[in-house]
Design a protein around this motif. Structure first.
Motif, short mmCIF file in Angstrom:
data_model
loop_
_atom_site.label_atom_id
_atom_site.label_comp_id
_atom_site.label_asym_id
_atom_site.label_seq_id
_atom_site.Cartn_x
_atom_site.Cartn_y
_atom_site.Cartn_z
N ASN A 153 0.86 -1.19 0.00
CA ASN A 153 0.00 0.00 0.00
C ASN A 153 0.89 1.24 0.00
OD1 ASN A 153 -2.91 -1.22 0.77
ND2 ASN A 153 -1.34 -2.25 1.99
N LYS A 154 1.45 1.55 -1.16
CA LYS A 154 2.45 2.61 -1.27
C LYS A 154 1.94 3.98 -0.82
CE LYS A 154 5.44 -0.17 -3.35
NZ LYS A 154 6.67 -0.63 -2.67
N ASP A 155 0.64 4.23 -0.99
CA ASP A 155 0.09 5.55 -0.68
C ASP A 155 -0.33 5.70 0.78
OD1 ASP A 155 -1.95 3.68 -1.10
OD2 ASP A 155 -3.41 5.25 -1.59
N ILE A 156 -0.37 4.59 1.52
CA ILE A 156 -0.79 4.64 2.92
C ILE A 156 0.31 5.26 3.78
CG2 ILE A 156 -1.45 3.27 4.93
CD1 ILE A 156 -3.63 3.49 2.83
N GLU A 157 -0.08 6.21 4.65
CA GLU A 157 0.88 6.93 5.48
C GLU A 157 0.94 6.41 6.92
OE1 GLU A 157 0.81 11.41 4.12
OE2 GLU A 157 -1.25 10.62 4.17
N LEU A 158 -0.12 5.73 7.34
CA LEU A 158 -0.18 5.24 8.71
C LEU A 158 -0.96 3.93 8.73
CD1 LEU A 158 -0.93 7.28 11.92
CD2 LEU A 158 -2.33 5.28 11.40
N ILE A 159 -0.41 2.96 9.42
CA ILE A 159 -1.09 1.66 9.57
C ILE A 159 -1.25 1.37 11.05
CG2 ILE A 159 -0.73 -0.84 9.37
CD1 ILE A 159 0.45 -0.36 6.59
N TYR A 160 -2.43 0.88 11.43
CA TYR A 160 -2.61 0.47 12.82
C TYR A 160 -3.31 -0.88 12.88
CZ TYR A 160 -7.33 2.65 12.40
OH TYR A 160 -8.60 3.02 12.01
N GLY A 161 -3.01 -1.60 13.94
CA GLY A 161 -3.59 -2.92 14.14
C GLY A 161 -4.29 -3.00 15.49
N SER A 162 -4.42 -4.19 16.02
CA SER A 162 -5.00 -4.40 17.34
C SER A 162 -3.87 -4.58 18.35
CB SER A 162 -5.89 -5.65 17.32
OG SER A 162 -6.92 -5.53 16.34
N ILE A 163 -4.21 -4.54 19.62
CA ILE A 163 -3.20 -4.80 20.65
C ILE A 163 -3.77 -5.73 21.71
CG2 ILE A 163 -1.91 -2.66 20.35
CD1 ILE A 163 -3.28 -1.59 22.83
N PHE A 164 -2.88 -6.44 22.37
CA PHE A 164 -3.26 -7.34 23.46
C PHE A 164 -3.05 -6.58 24.77
CE2 PHE A 164 -2.59 -10.72 26.56
CZ PHE A 164 -3.61 -11.60 26.25
N VAL A 165 -4.12 -6.39 25.50
CA VAL A 165 -4.08 -5.57 26.72
C VAL A 165 -4.10 -6.45 27.96
CG1 VAL A 165 -5.24 -3.76 28.05
CG2 VAL A 165 -5.27 -3.69 25.54
N ILE A 166 -3.12 -6.24 28.84
CA ILE A 166 -3.11 -6.92 30.14
C ILE A 166 -3.59 -5.92 31.19
CG2 ILE A 166 -1.70 -8.04 31.90
CD1 ILE A 166 0.19 -8.93 29.69
N ARG A 167 -4.79 -6.14 31.67
CA ARG A 167 -5.36 -5.21 32.65
C ARG A 167 -4.92 -5.57 34.07
NH1 ARG A 167 -11.17 -3.80 31.08
NH2 ARG A 167 -11.36 -6.07 31.17
N ASP A 168 -4.92 -6.86 34.39
CA ASP A 168 -4.48 -7.31 35.70
C ASP A 168 -3.88 -8.70 35.57
OD1 ASP A 168 -4.09 -8.10 38.31
OD2 ASP A 168 -5.99 -7.32 39.04
#
Length: 251
Positions: free
Chosen positions: A109-124
């Protein structure tokens, strides 16, 4: 040519987890990585831990600063990569292939400037309270009460010339303000890949710590007023209240 990825870690008195963060960078299977660590003149064992890996760190600076976003901006200035990523000192990459996957997406995706995904969250960790944070239905109105965790985001370096660096007048929500600025003032081209989990995020930082809750709320209100009108703010609050009541009724 392979894209160079600059991974930036800013830290202060981070002896508890900094070594895990460093090792998660060094374990990445992608080779063209520049690792930058900006330390705010730690007074614990953070610097001595970092020095153990000095030969594998591309740039290391330890000096007093004016807060997290001052340190992050120092990292941006020092970076020479095509893609930038901020890994907090108490977080780690989800697996050793994260950067490889992201670089492949930027290539496709040559024109894409920012990519984001999901994250694994450890709350406790004591009660195994964790979950995957995804962003499938994010709209502008979502940002009134929500946001995208910084650990989910990879930036093309040129964005920080186009949109400017982080606003250092903020102590907690500078990344939130920058994202709104980039998305809705500069209309950058971005893409979400929910099937890619980028990092493991631990609760307990400034943005979700009781100690800084008042400052967090104050700064967030200021940003919301800057980027949203009254209708958008109250419409978002009404939707949240409605959804909460439905969930309560279902239970």
């Amino acid at each position: 040519m392979d894209l160079k990825v600059s991974v930036i870690t800013v830290c202060y008195n981070a002896e508890k987890f900094i070594e895990q963060a460093i090792n998660s960078v060094l374990k990445q299977r992608y080779e063209n990585i520049e690792y930058i660590i900006i330390d705010g003149a730690s007074t614990d064992n953070t610097v001595s831990i970092i020095n153990k890996y000095k030969s594998k760190v591309s740039f290391f600076l330890s000096e007093s600063d004016n807060g997290m976003y001052d340190a992050m901006n120092k990292g941006i200035t020092a970076a020479t990569g095509d893609i930038l990523y901020f890994l907090n000192s108490d977080d780690v990459f989800y697996d050793e292939y994260v950067i490889t996957k992201i670089v492949n997406l930027f290539h496709k995706n040559k024109d894409i400037e920012l990519i984001y995904g999901s994250i694994f969250v450890i709350r406790d960790p004591l009660i195994n309270d964790s979950f995957v944070r995804s962003y499938d239905h994010m709209t502008k109105s979502s940002f009134v009460s929500d946001g995208i965790y910084q650990q989910a985001i990879f930036y093309k370096a040129e964005l920080f010339k186009k949109c400017g660096q982080f606003d250092e007048t903020y102590k907690i929500v500078g990344d939130y303000e920058w994202l709104l600025r980039a998305f809705y003032k500069y209309n950058i081209k971005r893409k979400y890949y929910g099937d890619i989990i980028t990092a493991v995020f631990r609760y307990g930082g400034m943005s979700n710590c009781d100690k800084f809750s008042s400052l967090h709320s104050e700064e967030r209100r200021k940003v919301v007023k800057q980027y949203f009108n009254i209708y958008q703010i109250y419409n978002s609050k009404f939707k949240r209240a409605f959804i909460a009541s439905i969930k309560k009724f279902i239970r």
